[in-house]
Design a protein around this motif. Sequence first.
Motif, PDB file in Angstrom:
ATOM      1  N   GLU A 109      -9.336  10.683   3.542  1.00 47.99           N
ATOM      2  CA  GLU A 109      -9.596  11.472   1.929  1.00 47.99           C
ATOM      3  C   GLU A 109     -11.060  12.526   2.163  1.00 47.99           C
ATOM      4  O   GLU A 109     -11.037  13.658   1.642  1.00 47.99           O
TER       5      GLU A 109
ATOM      6  N   ASP B 239       6.465   7.851  -3.140  1.00 47.06           N
ATOM      7  CA  ASP B 239       4.868   8.412  -3.700  1.00 47.06           C
ATOM      8  C   ASP B 239       5.010  10.266  -2.672  1.00 47.06           C
ATOM      9  O   ASP B 239       4.219  10.759  -3.291  1.00 47.06           O
TER      10      ASP B 239
ATOM     11  N   THR C 124       0.895  -1.223   0.212  1.00 45.49           N
ATOM     12  CA  THR C 124      -0.023   0.052  -0.117  1.00 45.49           C
ATOM     13  C   THR C 124       1.031   0.848   0.209  1.00 45.49           C
ATOM     14  O   THR C 124       1.686   1.252   0.130  1.00 45.49           O
ATOM     15  N   SER C 125       0.370   2.174  -0.424  1.00 46.47           N
ATOM     16  CA  SER C 125       1.182   3.578  -0.316  1.00 46.47           C
ATOM     17  C   SER C 125       0.066   4.740  -0.338  1.00 46.47           C
ATOM     18  O   SER C 125      -0.931   4.988  -0.432  1.00 46.47           O
ATOM     19  N   PRO C 126       1.148   5.779   0.193  1.00 52.81           N
ATOM     20  CA  PRO C 126       0.259   6.702   0.969  1.00 52.81           C
ATOM     21  C   PRO C 126      -0.255   7.342   0.144  1.00 52.81           C
ATOM     22  O   PRO C 126      -1.818   8.365   0.577  1.00 52.81           O
ATOM     23  N   SER C 127      -0.638   7.272  -0.951  1.00 54.65           N
ATOM     24  CA  SER C 127      -1.432   8.529  -2.768  1.00 54.65           C
ATOM     25  C   SER C 127      -2.242   7.636  -2.392  1.00 54.65           C
ATOM     26  O   SER C 127      -3.891   8.154  -3.884  1.00 54.65           O
ATOM     27  N   LEU C 128      -2.624   6.082  -2.062  1.00 49.37           N
ATOM     28  CA  LEU C 128      -3.309   5.388  -2.208  1.00 49.37           C
ATOM     29  C   LEU C 128      -4.553   6.005  -1.393  1.00 49.37           C
ATOM     30  O   LEU C 128      -4.284   6.777  -0.132  1.00 49.37           O
ATOM     31  N   ASN C 129      -5.566   5.874  -2.154  1.00 52.31           N
ATOM     32  CA  ASN C 129      -7.308   6.340  -1.439  1.00 52.31           C
ATOM     33  C   ASN C 129      -7.192   5.825   0.353  1.00 52.31           C
ATOM     34  O   ASN C 129      -7.911   4.039  -0.013  1.00 52.31           O
ATOM     35  N   ALA C 130      -7.359   6.448   1.107  1.00 54.23           N
ATOM     36  CA  ALA C 130      -7.292   5.850   2.921  1.00 54.23           C
ATOM     37  C   ALA C 130      -8.729   4.462   2.737  1.00 54.23           C
ATOM     38  O   ALA C 130      -8.454   3.598   3.633  1.00 54.23           O
TER      39      ALA C 130
END
Lengths: 205, 347
Positions: B283, B172, A116-122
């Motif tokens: 978000e 990222d 997972t990566s922080p740019s993915l939606n939570a």
Amino acid sequence: MSFRSVGRVLPTKGFLIRLRERTRLLRSGVDALKMKRDQLVKESQNLLPDLRRRDEVEKKLEEAYKLLRLAYAAAGPDEMRKAALLTMPLLTEMKVRSVIGVEIPEISMKEFGLATSPSLNAVVIAAARKFSEAIEEIMPLVNSEAKFERLAAALADTMRKVNALEKIIIPDHEAAIKYIEDALEEDALEEFLRVKKYRQLKRGA
Amino acid sequence: MLKGAKRKYLVVRTHGLASHLVDPEDVRSWVFLEDERALFDKLAPTAYGSFFEGPEDLLDVSKVEEACLRVNSIRARRLISLSRGTPVEGLVRTFMSKYDIENLRRIVFSLLFGGRKEELRLLPVEHYVIDVEKLSKADRFETLLEMLEDKGLAKLLSSWLSSSDRDLTEIDLALDRYYMDRLAAQLRAMKVGRRSPTSVLLYSYIENMLLRDLLKSKYLGIRNDVLSRVFSRLPFRKLLEIATKTEDLNEFLDELVNLAPYRPVSIEIGGAIKEVGEPWVIEHVVAKKTYIDSLRIALKGSMTEAYILMYLISSEWESQSIKTVLLGRMSGVNPEVLYNLLAPPAE
């Protein structure tokens, strides 16, 4: 004369000996099968606590699907496609183990990296985490259920064999033995009478 | 205040354009509509109407996603064409370059996780600053670096590539940091005062972006030294200090609740954790805060470039809300949950 599970029966001494030997073997076979049956029941009973966790695991999966629905709504499928770019496929390994002669498949997770990566939606991260937790819990349950299914099939098979031996084959053999014994006894009696008659005739002459 | 007539004209035109935005309260109420026909009737007179031919199109995921992205893009393009040759063009392009960054991120991901090129799907928007269509043809990471015209970006990516651990989360976050720096540089190029509404709004936007990144980083358990390295020298010392001294998301939220600007965010995310066990609302909560903050700041400078930025932020929030309503209905999410997700925290 013929018996269903014995076949054609010859009323001879040799056949009687072979039949007695075979019956003794069948009885010891029944004892062995009963021991196997008891062991299978014991092994199956040991799995019950694991199997009872199914509800718990199903609840986890339900929660994961609930979050997946939310992820679909709040982030959209496009975001999930992006998450899929990062995800490594789940690699599993299957080994076959033998438990009392029953082949049991055992699946283990070889590689399971949740990238997972922080740019993915939570919400996508949350859904992925819930699924990963659920999968980790499902794997032991899958093994237990597969083991239980195989043991249950083997148990049914063993019970069928025990029943067939106890209710049909051994009684058939016993009946055949009885028939041969009767026939041999009759022959012996006939022979005795014949000898006796011959002696009387010989004495009279 | 804007000096040139062209800039004044731009702001006035943006006021006109903003009058076409759908009222957020209306969008929220659509979650309770009975059927797709009623929803279609509501959507038809809006900018989204032209993307849907009938109620059945509201059940087409790709059409919904495309409509929401394209409406935003069309609005930004209109502003760019109106502002051509003025500093506002640079401001709008830089602001919208986050979509370029997002597409670049997808290209980077697809190159890093080799052999999955067929899965690369860029957002269907034309580029603003970085020619991502050209970059998407790169078949190796090294080729991508050679193709990048922005040397700062190329340096950022190549230094990450040559690092020993190649931490995916770091690159990222670094791409977000790069975007934040570009926004700040654009502001400096425009020579607007530090206390001007434009500057305040843009910094508030960067702060909210940082807040979102920090919340997700804490959620993912990203190390504090990575956060310090990536976000060093940003002017939000208090927020960064809390982030780098707390160990996990719960601790971070506990600290945030003591700071008035972040209290509603902390409470709402904490509520989601209690309810679902995961902070899935990050978000939306931060996007809501960004939208509300932009409205508040733009009110103080309704004749400045801040209003243009507020328009772009409002348009984004509108698209996100409409997408949430349409996809949420499609996937059978409880209307109450959707309504609360889109409602401002004060309501």
